[in-house]
Design a protein around this motif. Structure first.
Motif, mmCIF file in Angstrom:
data_model
loop_
_atom_site.group_PDB
_atom_site.id
_atom_site.type_symbol
_atom_site.label_atom_id
_atom_site.label_comp_id
_atom_site.label_asym_id
_atom_site.label_seq_id
_atom_site.Cartn_x
_atom_site.Cartn_y
_atom_site.Cartn_z
ATOM 1 N N LEU A 37 0.855 -1.185 0.000
ATOM 2 C CA LEU A 37 0.000 0.000 0.000
ATOM 3 C C LEU A 37 0.890 1.235 0.000
ATOM 4 N N PRO A 38 0.419 2.342 -0.579
ATOM 5 C CA PRO A 38 1.213 3.570 -0.548
ATOM 6 C C PRO A 38 1.472 3.999 0.891
ATOM 7 N N GLY A 39 2.661 4.556 1.129
ATOM 8 C CA GLY A 39 3.026 5.027 2.453
ATOM 9 C C GLY A 39 2.553 6.451 2.703
ATOM 10 N N VAL A 40 3.225 7.104 3.629
ATOM 11 C CA VAL A 40 2.891 8.481 4.001
ATOM 12 C C VAL A 40 4.097 9.383 3.740
ATOM 13 N N ALA A 41 3.875 10.676 3.700
ATOM 14 C CA ALA A 41 4.923 11.629 3.351
ATOM 15 C C ALA A 41 6.104 11.593 4.322
ATOM 16 N N ASP A 42 5.857 11.376 5.600
ATOM 17 C CA ASP A 42 6.956 11.404 6.568
ATOM 18 C C ASP A 42 7.438 10.009 6.978
ATOM 19 N N GLY A 43 7.108 9.005 6.162
ATOM 20 C CA GLY A 43 7.518 7.638 6.476
ATOM 21 C C GLY A 43 7.912 6.879 5.224
ATOM 22 N N ALA A 44 7.735 5.581 5.289
ATOM 23 C CA ALA A 44 8.082 4.719 4.153
ATOM 24 C C ALA A 44 7.198 5.026 2.946
ATOM 25 N N ALA A 45 7.793 4.932 1.749
ATOM 26 C CA ALA A 45 7.031 5.189 0.521
ATOM 27 C C ALA A 45 6.010 4.097 0.270
#
Length: 120
Positions: A37-45
């Motif tokens: 699944l897509p990650g978050v801006a401040d974490g894993a991609a």
């Protein structure tokens, strides 16, 4: 109306039916597919989703940790027809990338990419 006109109208109606116009049959590239699944801006991609991966092992065949089955590739649409993923549908985005389809046929968030050859 003449019979020829009926035949032309019937042929046009069949050609416009989406379920009959999915595309050519094909095969996915063999190998291990990892799903994420897509990650978050401040974490894993990307965040790998355990238990969703599978391997394409041969002509319309796949395996998972829970067993094996078959799939059908029509045009860009992949439908798992037997086995643990039966009923699951995906869209072929590129040669090694699939994206899930929800019940309405819309693209979902889960993506599966070919990570390499099938491991023994």
């Amino acid at each position: 109306m003449k019979p020829v006109r009926y035949a032309i109208l019937a042929a046009a109606a069949l050609a416009a039916t989406p379920s009959l116009a999915q595309g050519r049959l094909g095969l996915l590239p063999q190998g291990e597919y990892v799903c994420a699944l897509p990650g978050v801006a401040d974490g894993a991609a990307w965040n790998e989703v355990e238990g969703h991966g599978f391997s394409i092992t041969g002509a319309s065949s796949y395996t998972t940790d829970k067993g094996s089955g078959t799939y059908l590739l029509e045009g860009r649409r992949v439908t798992f027809t037997r086995g643990p993923l039966k009923g699951h549908k995906m869209m072929r985005v590129s040669s090694g990338l699939l994206q899930e389809l929800d019940r309405d046929g819309k693209l979902g968030r889960l993506r599966c990419h070919r990570a390499g050859p099938v491991r023994d």
